[in-house]
Structures are given as structure tokens and as C-alpha cells.
Scaffold this active site. Structure first.
Site, mmCIF file in Angstrom:
data_model
loop_
_atom_site.group_PDB
_atom_site.id
_atom_site.type_symbol
_atom_site.label_atom_id
_atom_site.label_comp_id
_atom_site.label_asym_id
_atom_site.label_seq_id
_atom_site.Cartn_x
_atom_site.Cartn_y
_atom_site.Cartn_z
ATOM 1 N N LYS A 256 0.828 -1.204 0.000
ATOM 2 C CA LYS A 256 0.000 0.000 0.000
ATOM 3 C C LYS A 256 0.863 1.255 0.000
ATOM 4 O O LYS A 256 0.424 2.329 -0.351
ATOM 5 C CB LYS A 256 -0.942 0.005 1.207
ATOM 6 C CG LYS A 256 -2.046 -1.025 1.060
ATOM 7 C CD LYS A 256 -3.053 -0.987 2.180
ATOM 8 C CE LYS A 256 -4.011 -2.162 2.011
ATOM 9 N NZ LYS A 256 -4.874 -2.384 3.152
ATOM 10 N N ARG A 257 2.109 1.095 0.424
ATOM 11 C CA ARG A 257 2.999 2.258 0.485
ATOM 12 C C ARG A 257 3.594 2.634 -0.871
ATOM 13 O O ARG A 257 4.133 3.708 -1.037
ATOM 14 C CB ARG A 257 4.124 1.996 1.485
ATOM 15 C CG ARG A 257 3.673 2.200 2.922
ATOM 16 C CD ARG A 257 4.799 1.884 3.878
ATOM 17 N NE ARG A 257 5.072 0.452 3.914
ATOM 18 C CZ ARG A 257 4.401 -0.411 4.668
ATOM 19 N NH1 ARG A 257 3.456 0.022 5.451
ATOM 20 N NH2 ARG A 257 4.670 -1.696 4.638
#
Ligand code: GLU
Length: 464
Positions: A256-257
Site C-alpha cells: 500500500k505504500r
């Protein structure tokens, strides 16, 4: 015999709907609908510190945008199944914990953080890096236990049977088994009084009569813990299917980063992608049609969804592929709908809009793309140099003598071709550069038309 197929998607309201979550929801939805069952949306919100305001709404809104509409949800509950948010069920989890304490299948453990750390270190010294509770508390004498019971915090741990195999036939991966000795007595109720995920999820799935659980493979190690609770209560277990991970095109698990890739459904909604295209694309992220059909409507996907064709290997999220789907769907979108989503300027009448859309739709992946292309034609003035030659001069003469419409522009191009005896690049590039100031664009006659009579003629006339 299963009465009714019931599947669920149970996110924590800790953020926006991620591609991975959307895919889990989609497969659960497709499986339920294929079997005339129900798809349930419920919320795991007991990790209060991590909840974000609006998280639940955003998950639901994005699912509905995709067309994954739950039959039951916190807003549309079936009273028979209780509440659809874990935070509203804390007393229910507690009553089950109480029951286990009374049955002797769970116990309170008053270990201090230091004692647990010590256990952890000893295990690591022996090369065992996943912590397994060693029943330290149960080894204390009852008088020692008594002394400490009045003071301090406690957790409740399940008393797992020794050396027991927990086996299930995974819907995606086939037989999987774990031994209870590899797991250890895990915590069902935390010291803050709240249930753990692995405990609460079993109560929810049981009470909501969930028949099939689809979720990500990161939950495989949780499943034996959950099976233990079903067995201790003597409850019928659902079937489990663990979906493989989604990777980027380099084969690395999506993180998600990683901001190089849009991973949230919201991003695609904002850019104006067709939700049906994403629905279709997501369905093929770890599943294939038996005849390798790719373009499928929601109805076709529901009809052909067979869980046996869920992939056992990771699926690649390839944005190029997604955009391919997006363009296919854009092509079939009615102009009427698109016109409402786009901003046009004054001079762009209905005829202009239709010609623009018919020219650009199938090469645009979303509304944002189309809007950017509209901007090309909204310049005040056409600028850019071009080389004059026989082709440009011939075209200019014919073009300026006829009425401005696509047919006539095309005729002017055709006549220039004949007169100058040129074709292909030598014909198109000089004319395109002269009339539009650009090297590339859609079909030439249309590109010229889209710039509009005023601008094109102004450029050609002023350029003597
Ligand atoms: N909230 C959990 C998750 O997001 C749900 C896990 C499950 O489906 O059991 O992964």
C-alpha cells in the site's frame, strides 16, 4: 446440507478500498451470486486506534460504485443475524468467552509483559521465531496463581488440545493442515477487554451463518486457530478459500505504500474509469474463464464463476491490461452519458461533442483522458511552425474554397493527394502540421474539424 450460500467481506474501516480488498469482495460476491446466495458486508472495527473516520462509508461507497452491492450490511441488516459492526457486539463476544471459561476450554492468564518477553527470548534462542505461549501460567502452583489473580491485567487464552491436527480442504489450494502444538494457546480476549480478530471472526461467521469464506492468503495461519474454536463449540465450520497474493508487474507483492501505482478504487473513480471495466478486470485477477473469455459483463461473470478456476499462483496487477479493458468499455459508453461527465466550452455544440466522442472514446481509458483531449481543441490560437511545400499550398487552396465540414475536408485531402501525387506520411504530416500545429492526432479530417473553422482558417489565412 447447506441451507443457503452466504459469503462475506469483512474489512476494517482503516482506510480506502484497496484493489486486494475489492478483489476479495468481488470473488465472495460472484461465488454467492452464482449460487443464488447472499453476499454480506460487515465491519471489523475493534482495533479502535486504527479506525479512520469515514472508513466504513468509503469502503461501502466504493464497492457500490463497482457494482458489488451487498445483500446485508450495517445499513441493511437482517435483524436475525444481529449487528454488522463488531464494536456493537462486544457483549456477545464476552458471553462466548464466559462460556468457554465455564466449560474449561479457556483460561485467564495473568502473565506480565516481562514474563512473556522472557518466553519469547528463550524460544528464539532455540531457533523458534514465531511466538508460542508455553502455558507458563498453568504451570504455576494454585496458591501462586491465587496471589496474583486479584491484581494485574489478564488475557483469556484458549486451551488447545495437545497434538491435534486441524485440517481443511481449501477451496483454492486443497488440503492444508496444522498441528495444535505449532500454534499454542492463543489469546481470545485481550487485556483491554476486547476480543481478538481470530475469536470475533468465528463468532461473526457462525452467527451470520456464513457458508464460505474467501480471503487473502495472509490468513492461512489464522484458519487453524479459528477451526479450533468451531470445534470447541461443536459448531459447523464454513469452507475456506485463500486467494493468492496480487503482485506488481515485477512480481513483488503490492504494498500500500508503493505510490507508483494507483491501488485504491477511489483513485480510479476520481479519474472517471468505467466501474464495469474494473469489475471485469478484477475478476480476472486470479481467476480465468474456462474458454479464456476476457470481456464479460457482470451477468456473464456471475453465470460462469467457478471457484475451481481460482488461481493457485500469484496474480499480476498490470495497469496496461486494466487500461485495455477500460478502453473497451469506454467505446461502448453512450455519448449521452459521457457528455454529462465532461466539461465543454461554449462553441462545442452537440455535433462537435458527438464527433469528438466518436473519435476519442475508444482510445481513452477514462473521463480524465477525454477531458485532457478536449483541452487540445480549446487553445486560443493554433501555433507551431511547419514547412511549406506543394502539398500544403495545394491543400490550402482547395480547403479555403469549400464549406467547412468533415466531408469537404476529406475531399480536400483526397484531391491534394491526386494533384501532388503523394500519399501516406508525405501527405498527412505537412497538412496536419499546417492545420493543427501538431505532429499527431486522430484521423486528419476529424482533427481539423475539431479545431473549428475559425481557428484553422485564421491560421491559414494569416500565414501568407
Ligand atoms: N478484517 C480482516 C481483513 O481485512 C478480515 C479477515 C477475514 O476475512 O476473515 O483481512
Amino acid at each position: 446440507m447447506i441451507k443457503q450460500i452466504r459469503t462475506r467481506y469483512a474489512p476494517s474501516p482503516t482506510g480506502y478500498l484497496h484493489i486486494g480488498g475489492a478483489r476479495t469482495a468481488l470473488f465472495s460476491y460472484l461465488f454467492a451470486k452464482h449460487n443464488n446466495g447472499k453476499f454480506i458486508f460487515r465491519i471489523e472495527d475493534t482495533d479502535f486506534a486504527r479506525n479512520v473516520p469515514g472508513g466504513e462509508k468509503s469502503q461501502l461507497d466504493n464497492l457500490s460504485w463497482l457494482g458489488i452491492i451487498p445483500d446485508e450490511s450495517p445499513e441493511k441488516p437482517n435483524k436475525k443475524f444481529g449487528n454488522y459492526r463488531q464494536s456493537e457486539k462486544l457483549d456477545i463476544y464476552n458471553s462466548y468467552v464466559q462460556k468457554m471459561l465455564e466449560d474449561g476450554t479457556a483460561y485467564k492468564a495473568f502473565d506480565t509483559t516481562d514474563e512473556l518477553l522472557l518466553q519469547k527470548e528463550e524460544q528464539e534462542k532455540k531457533g523458534q521465531f514465531s511466538f508460542r505461549y508455553d502455558r507458563h501460567w498453568l504451570k504455576l502452583s494454585s496458591s501462586d496463581q491465587k496471589k496474583r489473580e486479584d491484581s494485574g491485567e489478564f488475557v483469556v487464552r484458549v486451551l488447545l488440545p495437545k497434538n491435534k491436527e486441524y485440517i481443511w480442504n481449501d477451496l483454492v489450494r486443497g488440503k492444508i493442515s496444522f498441528n495444535s502444538d505449532e500454534i499454542g494457546d492463543w489469546v481470545i480476549k485481550k487485556s483491554d477487554g476486547n476480543p481478538t480478530y481470530n475469536f470475533a471472526v468465528v463468532i461473526d461467521d457462525y452467527e451470520m451463518e456464513i457458508s464460505h469464506v474467501f480471503r487473502g492468503e495472509e490468513h492461512i495461519a489464522n484458519t487453524p486457530k479459528q477451526l479450533a474454536i468451531y470445534e470447541l463449540f461443536n459448531w459447523k465450520k464454513p469452507e475456506f478459500g485463500h486467494l493468492t497474493i496480487i503482485t506488481n508487474t515485477e512480481g513483488k507483492k503490492l504494498s500500500k505504500r508503493d505510490t507508483s501505482l494507483n491501488q485504491f478504487i477511489e483513485d480510479y473513480k476520481i479519474q472517471g474509469y468505467c466501474p464495469e471495466a474494473i469489475f471485469n478486470f478484477l475478476a480476472l485477477l486470479g481467476w480465468t474463464h474456462e474458454n479464456s473469455v476476457e470481456l464479460m459483463s457482470r451477468e456473464e461473470l456471475i453465470k460462469s464463476f467457478d471457484y475451481k478456476r481460482l488461481s493457485k499462483s500469484p496474480s499480476k496487477f498490470d495497469i496496461q491490461k486494466m487500461d485495455w479493458f477500460a478502453k473497451k468499455y469506454m467505446k461502448n459508453e453512450p455519448n449521452k452519458i459521457m457528455k454529462n461527465k465532461l466539461l465543454f466550452s461554449k462553441g462545442q455544440d452537440e455535433n462537435w461533442k458527438d464527433i469528438f466522442l466518436n473519435t476519442y472514446k475508444e482510445n481513452s481509458k477514462n473521463i480524465e483522458d477525454l477531458q485532457n483531449n478536449i483541452k487540445i481543441y480549446e487553445v486560443d490560437k493554433i501555433v507551431g511552425n511547419y514547412l511549406r511545400n506543394e502539398v500544403t499550398e495545394t491543400f490550402k487552396e482547395i480547403f479555403l474554397s469549400v464549406e467547412f465540414n468533415i466531408n469537404n475536408i476529406q475531399l480536400a485531402i483526397d484531391q491534394t493527394k491526386l494533384k501532388c501525387n503523394v500519399s501516406g506520411k508525405n501527405l498527412f504530416i505537412p497538412i496536419r502540421q499546417m492545420t493543427t500545429g501538431l505532429d499527431h492526432g486522430p484521423e486528419l479530417a476529424k482533427a481539423i474539424f475539431l479545431f473549428g473553422e475559425l481557428k484553422v482558417k485564421l491560421r491559414l489565412k494569416n500565414d501568407n
